[in-house]
Write a protein that holds these residues in place. Structure first.
Motif, PDB file in Angstrom:
ATOM      1  N   LEU A 151     -13.230  -9.733  -1.079  1.00  0.00           N
ATOM      2  CA  LEU A 151     -13.091 -10.911  -1.936  1.00  0.00           C
ATOM      3  C   LEU A 151     -12.130 -11.942  -1.367  1.00  0.00           C
ATOM      4  O   LEU A 151     -12.052 -13.059  -1.889  1.00  0.00           O
ATOM      5  N   LYS A 152     -11.412 -11.620  -0.307  1.00  0.00           N
ATOM      6  CA  LYS A 152     -10.436 -12.562   0.253  1.00  0.00           C
ATOM      7  C   LYS A 152     -10.822 -13.072   1.626  1.00  0.00           C
ATOM      8  O   LYS A 152     -10.709 -14.269   1.903  1.00  0.00           O
ATOM      9  N   ASP A 153     -11.273 -12.182   2.503  1.00  0.00           N
ATOM     10  CA  ASP A 153     -11.457 -12.602   3.888  1.00  0.00           C
ATOM     11  C   ASP A 153     -12.612 -11.871   4.556  1.00  0.00           C
ATOM     12  O   ASP A 153     -13.203 -10.945   4.002  1.00  0.00           O
ATOM     13  N   PHE A 154     -12.893 -12.332   5.769  1.00  0.00           N
ATOM     14  CA  PHE A 154     -13.987 -11.862   6.612  1.00  0.00           C
ATOM     15  C   PHE A 154     -13.356 -11.312   7.879  1.00  0.00           C
ATOM     16  O   PHE A 154     -12.654 -12.032   8.586  1.00  0.00           O
ATOM     17  N   THR A 155     -13.551 -10.023   8.177  1.00  0.00           N
ATOM     18  CA  THR A 155     -12.850  -9.362   9.280  1.00  0.00           C
ATOM     19  C   THR A 155     -13.794  -9.115  10.450  1.00  0.00           C
ATOM     20  O   THR A 155     -14.855  -8.517  10.286  1.00  0.00           O
ATOM     21  N   LEU A 156     -13.360  -9.586  11.641  1.00  0.00           N
ATOM     22  CA  LEU A 156     -14.106  -9.382  12.882  1.00  0.00           C
ATOM     23  C   LEU A 156     -13.284  -8.550  13.851  1.00  0.00           C
ATOM     24  O   LEU A 156     -12.056  -8.655  13.875  1.00  0.00           O
ATOM     25  N   LYS A 157     -13.956  -7.729  14.663  1.00  0.00           N
ATOM     26  CA  LYS A 157     -13.308  -7.033  15.775  1.00  0.00           C
ATOM     27  C   LYS A 157     -13.908  -7.556  17.066  1.00  0.00           C
ATOM     28  O   LYS A 157     -15.094  -7.348  17.341  1.00  0.00           O
ATOM     29  N   ASN A 161     -10.961  -5.686  21.292  1.00  0.00           N
ATOM     30  CA  ASN A 161     -10.436  -4.829  20.235  1.00  0.00           C
ATOM     31  C   ASN A 161      -9.419  -5.534  19.341  1.00  0.00           C
ATOM     32  O   ASN A 161      -8.745  -4.891  18.537  1.00  0.00           O
ATOM     33  N   ASN A 162      -9.294  -6.839  19.462  1.00  0.00           N
ATOM     34  CA  ASN A 162      -8.435  -7.593  18.556  1.00  0.00           C
ATOM     35  C   ASN A 162      -9.150  -7.808  17.225  1.00  0.00           C
ATOM     36  O   ASN A 162     -10.357  -8.043  17.180  1.00  0.00           O
ATOM     37  N   ILE A 163      -8.386  -7.742  16.144  1.00  0.00           N
ATOM     38  CA  ILE A 163      -8.932  -7.956  14.805  1.00  0.00           C
ATOM     39  C   ILE A 163      -8.664  -9.398  14.397  1.00  0.00           C
ATOM     40  O   ILE A 163      -7.527  -9.870  14.460  1.00  0.00           O
ATOM     41  N   VAL A 164      -9.718 -10.087  13.976  1.00  0.00           N
ATOM     42  CA  VAL A 164      -9.607 -11.472  13.525  1.00  0.00           C
ATOM     43  C   VAL A 164      -9.953 -11.514  12.043  1.00  0.00           C
ATOM     44  O   VAL A 164     -11.017 -11.056  11.630  1.00  0.00           O
ATOM     45  N   ILE A 165      -9.044 -12.067  11.229  1.00  0.00           N
ATOM     46  CA  ILE A 165      -9.248 -12.184   9.785  1.00  0.00           C
ATOM     47  C   ILE A 165      -9.441 -13.657   9.448  1.00  0.00           C
ATOM     48  O   ILE A 165      -8.550 -14.475   9.692  1.00  0.00           O
ATOM     49  N   ILE A 166     -10.612 -13.991   8.915  1.00  0.00           N
ATOM     50  CA  ILE A 166     -10.978 -15.376   8.633  1.00  0.00           C
ATOM     51  C   ILE A 166     -11.223 -15.512   7.128  1.00  0.00           C
ATOM     52  O   ILE A 166     -11.906 -14.682   6.534  1.00  0.00           O
ATOM     53  N   PRO A 167     -10.684 -16.555   6.485  1.00  0.00           N
ATOM     54  CA  PRO A 167     -10.960 -16.763   5.054  1.00  0.00           C
ATOM     55  C   PRO A 167     -12.449 -16.928   4.790  1.00  0.00           C
ATOM     56  O   PRO A 167     -13.174 -17.538   5.584  1.00  0.00           O
ATOM     57  N   ASN A 168     -12.909 -16.364   3.682  1.00  0.00           N
ATOM     58  CA  ASN A 168     -14.336 -16.425   3.361  1.00  0.00           C
ATOM     59  C   ASN A 168     -14.841 -17.859   3.253  1.00  0.00           C
ATOM     60  O   ASN A 168     -15.977 -18.164   3.638  1.00  0.00           O
ATOM     61  N   LYS A 169     -14.005 -18.740   2.725  1.00  0.00           N
ATOM     62  CA  LYS A 169     -14.410 -20.135   2.566  1.00  0.00           C
ATOM     63  C   LYS A 169     -14.735 -20.766   3.914  1.00  0.00           C
ATOM     64  O   LYS A 169     -15.695 -21.536   4.041  1.00  0.00           O
TER      65      LYS A 169
END
Length: 300
Positions: A151-157, A161-169
């Motif tokens: 409900l808050k963000d969109f997570t990519l790997k 192997n770095n994790i990227v957290i992007i807001p859903n909007k």
């Protein structure tokens, strides 16, 4: 003083008597309101489970499932509360409650615009069949595997192997490339050969090498080969072919394998892959003896 006390006591008794009569008269309404609240409570539980079952196969994220089921449960209980207040003839209280809820909701909405936007964006993304957990996507300058949508963000790997957290909007408002929607990817190879090379032989060897290396390429004719330009030190070409792949990593591995095999084939055939060479030319016509005489003159 005694008369005032008796008058106040009488008014109190009359008021209590009126309340008692009102309670007696409204006992059926009280019972009905309590039954409505009890039914709304159990109905909320049932509807919540039903909603969870309905979205079970469409949404993989537990956080989204729980949020949807809780929101539906709250709405059912709120509906039961409004019906119970109506049964008790508390129309004014119901109106005040709705007005207060509207003001509070407006204040909360203004204060949490970003959070609410991300929440609704997360719900929308969860119902999109073209974006699923495990897909390899590229968006807003980042490329990687989708690990989570909440409900808050969109997570990519990413591939490193770095994790990227992007807001859903941000995901909802920007273009997104999904490599996993198709089972095929096209490999582009650009290279150059020396001007002394037999260009037809280069094309033949390249196409045959690609066809032998990848099972998906049935014949050399399936490999597209185009000479593109006369470069500074080589004649450049573009080679294209399709492979079965669903992620960028598979595409990179296939491209690496193709480059290795083409280099081996060129070495075996004596085909040169030139690289730019810079030649430094010194045209100093000054004699060594003259330079020594100039140096001695400077010292004097």
């Amino acid at each position: 003083m005694k008369d005032q006390f008796n008058t106040a006591l009488g008014n109190l008794i009359d008021k209590l008597g009126g309340w008692f009569n009102a309670i007696i008269e409204n006992i059926p309404n009280f019972i009905l309101a309590i039954l409505v609240m009890i039914c709304s409570y159990f109905g909320a539980k049932y509807v919540s489970r039903l909603v969870r079952k309905l979205v079970e196969n469409r949404i993989e994220q537990d956080s989204i499932k729980n949020a949807l089921s809780r929101v539906i449960a709250v709405l059912v209980v709120a509906l039961g509360l409004f019906i119970a207040l109506g049964v008790l003839n508390l129309g004014k209280a119901l109106t005040s409650l709705l007005a207060g809820a509207g003001v509070v909701g407006l204040a909360i909405g203004l204060a949490l615009q970003g959070t609410i936007a991300n929440t609704f964006a997360g719900l929308v993304l969860s119902f999109r069949k073209k974006i699923q957990i495990g897909n390899w996507v590229e968006t807003t300058g980042y490329s990687g595997e989708v690990m989570d949508i909440n409900l808050k963000d969109f997570t990519l790997k990413e591939a490193d192997n770095n994790i990227v957290i992007i807001p859903n909007k941000t995901i909802l408002e920007n273009p997104l490339k999904n490599y996993s929607l198709t089972t095929k990817m096209r490999i582009f190879l650009e290279c150059g050969v020396g001007y002394e090379s037999d260009l037809e032989e280069v094309q033949r060897i390249t196409q045959e090498t690609i066809a032998k290396t990848f099972d998906q390429v049935k014949s050399p004719e399936d490999v597209e080969f185009y000479y593109t330009e006369f470069g500074d030190s080589s004649i450049n070409y573009l080679c294209r072919f399709w492979i079965d792949a669903e992620s960028m990593l598979e595409k990179l591995r296939a491209k690496t394998k193709a480059i290795i095999e083409i280099k081996k084939a060129y070495d075996a055939a004596g085909i040169n892959i030139p690289f730019p060479i810079r030649t430094l030319e010194f045209n100093n016509k000054l004699d060594i003896k003259d330079s020594k005489s100039v140096d001695s003159g400077d010292k004097q």
